[in-house]
Design a protein around this motif. Structure first.
Motif, PDB file in Angstrom:
ATOM      1  N   ASP A  53      -8.709 -13.753 -14.180  1.00  0.00           N
ATOM      2  CA  ASP A  53      -7.263 -14.718 -14.176  1.00  0.00           C
ATOM      3  C   ASP A  53      -6.531 -14.792 -12.889  1.00  0.00           C
ATOM      4  OD1 ASP A  53      -7.820 -15.659 -16.982  1.00  0.00           O
ATOM      5  OD2 ASP A  53      -7.479 -13.549 -17.335  1.00  0.00           O
ATOM      6  N   VAL A  54      -6.440 -13.544 -12.289  1.00  0.00           N
ATOM      7  CA  VAL A  54      -5.602 -13.374 -11.211  1.00  0.00           C
ATOM      8  C   VAL A  54      -6.361 -12.421 -10.364  1.00  0.00           C
ATOM      9  CG1 VAL A  54      -3.555 -12.589 -10.293  1.00  0.00           C
ATOM     10  CG2 VAL A  54      -3.625 -13.893 -12.340  1.00  0.00           C
ATOM     11  N   ILE A  55      -6.254 -12.537  -9.055  1.00  0.00           N
ATOM     12  CA  ILE A  55      -6.634 -11.573  -8.072  1.00  0.00           C
ATOM     13  C   ILE A  55      -5.296 -11.103  -7.345  1.00  0.00           C
ATOM     14  CG2 ILE A  55      -7.760 -11.269  -5.911  1.00  0.00           C
ATOM     15  CD1 ILE A  55     -10.006 -13.354  -6.616  1.00  0.00           C
ATOM     16  N   ILE A  56      -5.191  -9.984  -7.166  1.00  0.00           N
ATOM     17  CA  ILE A  56      -4.000  -9.560  -6.525  1.00  0.00           C
ATOM     18  C   ILE A  56      -4.727  -8.502  -5.202  1.00  0.00           C
ATOM     19  CG2 ILE A  56      -2.057  -8.029  -6.359  1.00  0.00           C
ATOM     20  CD1 ILE A  56      -1.695  -8.369  -9.228  1.00  0.00           C
ATOM     21  N   ASN A  57      -4.482  -9.080  -3.937  1.00  0.00           N
ATOM     22  CA  ASN A  57      -4.896  -8.528  -2.893  1.00  0.00           C
ATOM     23  C   ASN A  57      -3.731  -7.573  -2.018  1.00  0.00           C
ATOM     24  OD1 ASN A  57      -6.826  -7.880  -0.627  1.00  0.00           O
ATOM     25  ND2 ASN A  57      -5.811  -9.582   0.488  1.00  0.00           N
ATOM     26  N   ALA A  58      -4.197  -6.236  -2.470  1.00  0.00           N
ATOM     27  CA  ALA A  58      -3.343  -5.302  -1.619  1.00  0.00           C
ATOM     28  C   ALA A  58      -4.175  -4.616  -0.648  1.00  0.00           C
ATOM     29  CB  ALA A  58      -2.865  -4.286  -2.835  1.00  0.00           C
ATOM     30  N   ALA A  59      -5.321  -5.450  -0.289  1.00  0.00           N
ATOM     31  CA  ALA A  59      -5.749  -4.708   0.961  1.00  0.00           C
ATOM     32  C   ALA A  59      -5.509  -5.133   2.257  1.00  0.00           C
ATOM     33  CB  ALA A  59      -7.537  -4.869   0.776  1.00  0.00           C
ATOM     34  N   ALA A  60      -5.415  -4.366   3.234  1.00  0.00           N
ATOM     35  CA  ALA A  60      -4.885  -4.940   4.428  1.00  0.00           C
ATOM     36  C   ALA A  60      -5.115  -3.717   5.723  1.00  0.00           C
ATOM     37  CB  ALA A  60      -3.283  -5.130   4.365  1.00  0.00           C
ATOM     38  N   HIS A  61      -5.378  -4.270   6.779  1.00  0.00           N
ATOM     39  CA  HIS A  61      -5.123  -3.392   7.949  1.00  0.00           C
ATOM     40  C   HIS A  61      -3.977  -3.100   8.436  1.00  0.00           C
ATOM     41  CE1 HIS A  61      -6.230  -1.846  12.021  1.00  0.00           C
ATOM     42  NE2 HIS A  61      -7.304  -1.413  11.698  1.00  0.00           N
ATOM     43  N   THR A  62      -3.223  -1.998   8.287  1.00  0.00           N
ATOM     44  CA  THR A  62      -1.736  -1.922   8.275  1.00  0.00           C
ATOM     45  C   THR A  62      -1.608  -0.817   9.340  1.00  0.00           C
ATOM     46  OG1 THR A  62      -1.854  -0.158   6.611  1.00  0.00           O
ATOM     47  CG2 THR A  62      -1.399  -2.459   5.951  1.00  0.00           C
ATOM     48  N   LEU A  73     -11.405  -5.874  13.785  1.00  0.00           N
ATOM     49  CA  LEU A  73     -11.307  -5.374  12.625  1.00  0.00           C
ATOM     50  C   LEU A  73     -10.058  -6.068  11.833  1.00  0.00           C
ATOM     51  CD1 LEU A  73     -12.342  -3.412  10.629  1.00  0.00           C
ATOM     52  CD2 LEU A  73     -10.867  -1.577  11.887  1.00  0.00           C
ATOM     53  N   SER A  74      -8.649  -5.840  12.551  1.00  0.00           N
ATOM     54  CA  SER A  74      -7.559  -6.496  12.002  1.00  0.00           C
ATOM     55  C   SER A  74      -7.930  -8.085  11.733  1.00  0.00           C
ATOM     56  CB  SER A  74      -6.501  -6.607  13.026  1.00  0.00           C
ATOM     57  OG  SER A  74      -6.328  -5.199  13.414  1.00  0.00           O
TER      58      SER A  74
END
Length: 291
Positions: A53-62, A73-74
């Motif tokens: 129902d929902v995607i929560i994107n907590a992935a990142a190049h930080t 890559l970033s």
């Protein structure tokens, strides 16, 4: 029962999302080991198979400094990955909640940045995160962008853990005193995202867009460090606090420019959802969990 796809599940916020959702929803929690979000076909397959129902994107190049040289890559992780997730979500009429950053602004002045203020990222990290925001919104009208800053928590690498480690090793520390922002507890970010997602699942349609969420009160890194050590002493995590000397940003050069002003205006998220700022001082009361 609602279905949540969480990417970046092993990061600070992702870890808290899994903890808070595991008994309340069906979740598919994946990290880069299970899904490369820069692989369009793989993203579409996972989303189509799980039907969230929902995607929560907590992935990142930080890695802010490494981003200055790891440009491709970033861009892949911070722009293309979120875009693929948003497109895949749209295909099944799912909403996407995407975490962004104060680095989309130029970090000048002393004002609190509002969601619709002019952006002006100063480095590769900020530029790719801003491009990612735009890509997500263009790909899926049912999207939420949550900008945050100065994230810390019990899980993963962060400023609180670094200070506690250095506090055991050194008698004096120099900490930047001319950058200001709101330390933000990862568990509070997760709770805010889940609340927003629940509102969307319940049928609210007027809430999509960009929001700011950080902690208050605003402090300098130096003041934050002093607060960490004060709690560590009071809870017997440290026997003795190091002397913390405030230094200028220019005394601690880094490959990427840091914002001097990371203060974000938090009124929109409170007006729309009733969500209060993260109470970072309360989160430090559990400082033994960070040691």
């Amino acid at each position: 029962m609602a279905r949540f796809l969480i990417t970046g599940a092993k990061g600070q916020v992702g870890h808290c999302l899994v903890q808070q959702l595991q008994d309340k929803a069906e979740i598919l929690a994946i990290d880069r080991d299970e899904l490369d979000i820069t692989d369009r076909d793989a993203v579409f397959k996972v989303v189509k198979d799980f039907q969230p129902d929902v995607i929560i994107n907590a992935a990142a190049h930080t890695a802010v400094d490494r981003a200055e040289t790891e440009i491709e890559l970033s861009e892949a992780i911070n722009v293309k990955g979120p875009e693929y997730l948003a497109l895949a979500a749209k295909e099944i009429n799912a909403a996407i909640l995407h975490i962004s950053t104060d680095y989309v602004f130029n970090g000048e002045g002393t004002q609190e940045y509002k969601e619709d203020d002019a952006t002006g990222p100063q480095g590769v990290y900020g530029k790719t995160k801003l491009a990612g925001e735009i890509a997500v919104q263009n790909a899926n009208p049912r999207s939420i962008i949550l900008r945050t800053a100065w994230v810390f928590g019990e899980h993963g690498h962060n400023f609180v853990k670094t200070m506690l480690r250095l506090g055991k090793e050194r008698d004096t520390l120099g900490v930047v005193a001319d950058q200001f922002g709101g330390p933000t507890y990862a568990g509070d970010i997760a709770a805010a995202l889940i609340y927003i997602a629940d509102e969307i699942i319940r049928g609210r349609k007027d809430v999509f867009g960009v929001y700011h969420f950080t902690g208050k009160p605003y402090v300098s890194w130096c003041e934050f460090a002093q607060a960490i050590f004060a709690e560590a002493i009071s809870q017997n995590v440290l026997e003795k606090a190091p002397l913390v000397n405030g230094i200028a940003t220019s005394d601690y050069p880094t490959p990427a420019k840091r914002p001097a002003n990371s203060r974000l205006d938090l009124s929109k998220i409170k007006t729309t959802f009733g969500i209060e700022p993260s109470d970072w001082q309360k989160a430090l009361k559990n400082i033994k969990a960070y040691a």
